[in-house]
Design a protein around this motif. Structure first.
Motif, PDB file in Angstrom:
ATOM      1  N   PRO A   4      -1.773   3.463  19.443  1.00 59.62           N
ATOM      2  CA  PRO A   4      -1.585   4.908  19.552  1.00 59.62           C
ATOM      3  C   PRO A   4      -0.360   5.359  18.774  1.00 59.62           C
ATOM      4  N   GLY A   5      -0.368   6.636  18.419  1.00 59.45           N
ATOM      5  CA  GLY A   5       0.805   7.224  17.789  1.00 59.45           C
ATOM      6  C   GLY A   5       0.731   7.316  16.280  1.00 59.45           C
ATOM      7  N   PHE A   6      -0.288   6.706  15.654  1.00 56.58           N
ATOM      8  CA  PHE A   6      -0.426   6.754  14.198  1.00 56.58           C
ATOM      9  C   PHE A   6      -1.698   7.522  13.866  1.00 56.58           C
ATOM     10  N   GLU A   7      -1.623   8.839  14.011  1.00 58.02           N
ATOM     11  CA  GLU A   7      -2.809   9.662  13.799  1.00 58.02           C
ATOM     12  C   GLU A   7      -3.012  10.007  12.341  1.00 58.02           C
ATOM     13  N   LYS A   8      -1.935  10.117  11.581  1.00 54.61           N
ATOM     14  CA  LYS A   8      -2.073  10.483  10.173  1.00 54.61           C
ATOM     15  C   LYS A   8      -0.926   9.908   9.357  1.00 54.61           C
ATOM     16  N   LEU A   9      -1.189   9.748   8.077  1.00 54.83           N
ATOM     17  CA  LEU A   9      -0.171   9.285   7.146  1.00 54.83           C
ATOM     18  C   LEU A   9       0.719  10.458   6.746  1.00 54.83           C
ATOM     19  N   PRO A  10       2.046  10.276   6.713  1.00 54.84           N
ATOM     20  CA  PRO A  10       2.942  11.371   6.298  1.00 54.84           C
ATOM     21  C   PRO A  10       2.861  11.584   4.791  1.00 54.84           C
ATOM     22  N   LEU A  11       2.248  12.684   4.386  1.00 56.90           N
ATOM     23  CA  LEU A  11       2.051  12.934   2.957  1.00 56.90           C
ATOM     24  C   LEU A  11       3.373  13.131   2.223  1.00 56.90           C
ATOM     25  N   GLU A  12       4.395  13.591   2.949  1.00 57.17           N
ATOM     26  CA  GLU A  12       5.676  13.823   2.292  1.00 57.17           C
ATOM     27  C   GLU A  12       6.320  12.514   1.812  1.00 57.17           C
ATOM     28  N   ALA A  25      -1.221   2.645   4.929  1.00 54.41           N
ATOM     29  CA  ALA A  25      -2.411   3.039   4.175  1.00 54.41           C
ATOM     30  C   ALA A  25      -3.452   1.927   4.189  1.00 54.41           C
ATOM     31  N   THR A  26      -2.984   0.682   4.102  1.00 53.29           N
ATOM     32  CA  THR A  26      -3.899  -0.458   4.163  1.00 53.29           C
ATOM     33  C   THR A  26      -4.587  -0.535   5.519  1.00 53.29           C
ATOM     34  N   VAL A  27      -3.823  -0.296   6.585  1.00 52.57           N
ATOM     35  CA  VAL A  27      -4.385  -0.311   7.933  1.00 52.57           C
ATOM     36  C   VAL A  27      -5.409   0.813   8.094  1.00 52.57           C
ATOM     37  N   PHE A  28      -5.061   2.000   7.605  1.00 49.55           N
ATOM     38  CA  PHE A  28      -5.981   3.122   7.682  1.00 49.55           C
ATOM     39  C   PHE A  28      -7.268   2.820   6.914  1.00 49.55           C
ATOM     40  N   CYS A  29      -7.111   2.215   5.741  1.00 47.86           N
ATOM     41  CA  CYS A  29      -8.274   1.897   4.907  1.00 47.86           C
ATOM     42  C   CYS A  29      -9.183   0.888   5.601  1.00 47.86           C
ATOM     43  N   GLU A  30      -8.602  -0.081   6.292  1.00 46.82           N
ATOM     44  CA  GLU A  30      -9.398  -1.061   7.026  1.00 46.82           C
ATOM     45  C   GLU A  30     -10.183  -0.387   8.152  1.00 46.82           C
ATOM     46  N   ASP A  31      -9.541   0.562   8.835  1.00 49.21           N
ATOM     47  CA  ASP A  31     -10.226   1.293   9.893  1.00 49.21           C
ATOM     48  C   ASP A  31     -11.386   2.107   9.327  1.00 49.21           C
ATOM     49  N   VAL A  32     -11.140   2.761   8.208  1.00 49.88           N
ATOM     50  CA  VAL A  32     -12.178   3.581   7.588  1.00 49.88           C
ATOM     51  C   VAL A  32     -13.354   2.715   7.142  1.00 49.88           C
ATOM     52  N   THR A  33     -13.055   1.534   6.606  1.00 47.27           N
ATOM     53  CA  THR A  33     -14.123   0.625   6.195  1.00 47.27           C
ATOM     54  C   THR A  33     -14.951   0.186   7.391  1.00 47.27           C
ATOM     55  N   CYS A  34     -14.271  -0.114   8.499  1.00 49.11           N
ATOM     56  CA  CYS A  34     -14.981  -0.485   9.731  1.00 49.11           C
ATOM     57  C   CYS A  34     -15.854   0.667  10.209  1.00 49.11           C
ATOM     58  N   GLN A  35     -15.310   1.873  10.141  1.00 47.59           N
ATOM     59  CA  GLN A  35     -16.080   3.057  10.520  1.00 47.59           C
ATOM     60  C   GLN A  35     -17.289   3.245   9.604  1.00 47.59           C
ATOM     61  N   HIS A  36     -17.091   2.989   8.317  1.00 57.37           N
ATOM     62  CA  HIS A  36     -18.190   3.159   7.361  1.00 57.37           C
ATOM     63  C   HIS A  36     -19.334   2.193   7.658  1.00 57.37           C
ATOM     64  N   VAL A  37     -19.010   0.949   7.968  1.00 55.09           N
ATOM     65  CA  VAL A  37     -20.044  -0.042   8.279  1.00 55.09           C
ATOM     66  C   VAL A  37     -20.853   0.408   9.495  1.00 55.09           C
ATOM     67  N   TYR A 182      -5.245  10.701  -2.038  1.00 59.07           N
ATOM     68  CA  TYR A 182      -5.802   9.507  -1.399  1.00 59.07           C
ATOM     69  C   TYR A 182      -5.378   9.407   0.062  1.00 59.07           C
ATOM     70  N   TYR A 183      -4.086   9.619   0.336  1.00 63.53           N
ATOM     71  CA  TYR A 183      -3.606   9.535   1.710  1.00 63.53           C
ATOM     72  C   TYR A 183      -4.180  10.661   2.572  1.00 63.53           C
ATOM     73  N   ASN A 184      -4.327  11.837   1.989  1.00 57.27           N
ATOM     74  CA  ASN A 184      -4.906  12.949   2.737  1.00 57.27           C
ATOM     75  C   ASN A 184      -6.355  12.653   3.101  1.00 57.27           C
ATOM     76  N   GLU A 185      -7.090  12.055   2.162  1.00 56.87           N
ATOM     77  CA  GLU A 185      -8.483  11.700   2.443  1.00 56.87           C
ATOM     78  C   GLU A 185      -8.559  10.626   3.523  1.00 56.87           C
ATOM     79  N   LEU A 186      -7.621   9.691   3.514  1.00 55.23           N
ATOM     80  CA  LEU A 186      -7.559   8.686   4.581  1.00 55.23           C
ATOM     81  C   LEU A 186      -7.312   9.341   5.933  1.00 55.23           C
ATOM     82  N   ASN A 187      -6.446  10.352   5.954  1.00 56.79           N
ATOM     83  CA  ASN A 187      -6.183  11.073   7.205  1.00 56.79           C
ATOM     84  C   ASN A 187      -7.449  11.728   7.737  1.00 56.79           C
TER      85      ASN A 187
END
Length: 228
Positions: A4-12, A25-37, A182-187
């Motif tokens: 918990p606590g990591f809802e979005k990447l800080p774009l700044e 970003a790597t962690v977010f990407c892994e989650d997104v890949t899992c979601q995609h599958v 890229y980071y915004n799309e990950l968010n």
């Protein structure tokens, strides 16, 4: 359960792109890949269900048409003087037609309410993959530009120094703009983007990527000081 606590990447932070940012970003990407599958499998199963329901609808309609056609048949020997069979088949045909209508409505609701949003999400994932590849290319180009800039000596000509500084500025701008997108799309993928709304909240509540891109462009246009 995730952390918990990591809802979005800080774009700044995309401007400096610290190691912590890349790790997140790597962690977010892994989650997104899992979601995609998961969503890809769900899309496949829903597609099969919609196809089956469509076939069932056509089968009900065909049966209803066949039952209605009994009244047009002529038999040499009338074994049903009271038309009981004709009446029963006609009522059955009406029931089959009504069931086919409900099946069609169910098929339409699944297509519009489930299959279409899933298709949009999978298309968004394809766009994310393109941004990921572009981000890697821009990162590599920035490293090359930084290396070239640091290799410039004091005795080199002004033209060489200006060319190295200009190349570094362009590389930084391209990288920062790509990183923010890229980071915004990950968010958007991380919190779950559905129909323009994120987790029950308008997607406008997410950080404004365009504003951060503008900030990155103005700041990154100035190359950092080079060591002698």
């Amino acid at each position: 359960m995730g952390i918990p606590g990591f809802e979005k990447l800080p774009l700044e932070c995309a401007l400096d792109d610290p190691p912590q940012m890349r790790t997140l970003a790597t962690v977010f990407c892994e989650d997104v890949t899992c979601q995609h599958v998961y969503l890809a499998k769900m899309h496949n199963l829903t597609s099969k269900l919609v196809t089956c329901l469509d076939d069932v609808t056509l089968a009900y309609q065909g049966l209803a048409h066949h039952l209605h056609a009994y009244s047009s048949k002529k038999y040499a020997i009338n074994t049903d003087p009271k038309n009981l069979i004709d009446t029963s088949l006609s009522k059955s045909a009406e029931l089959m037609q009504e069931v086919s209508t409900w099946q069609h409505i169910l098929c339409t609701q699944l297509t519009d309410g489930v299959l279409h949003p899933l298709t949009q999400q999978l298309n968004a994932y394809s766009q994310l993959q393109q941004l990921k590849e572009k981000h890697a290319q821009c990162s590599q180009a920035l490293e090359v530009a930084v290396g070239s800039f640091l290799r410039v000596k004091k005795r080199d000509s002004e033209a060489e120094k200006e060319a190295a500084a200009a190349a570094l500025t362009d590389a930084r701008q391209n990288f920062h703009q790509c990183a923010v997108m890229y980071y915004n799309e990950l968010n958007l993928h991380q919190v779950g983007l559905w129909g323009g709304r994120v987790a029950g909240r308008p997607s406008s509540q997410l950080p404004d990527a365009a504003a951060v891109v503008g900030c990155c462009s103005s700041v990154s246009s100035r190359p950092r000081s080079r060591r002698s």
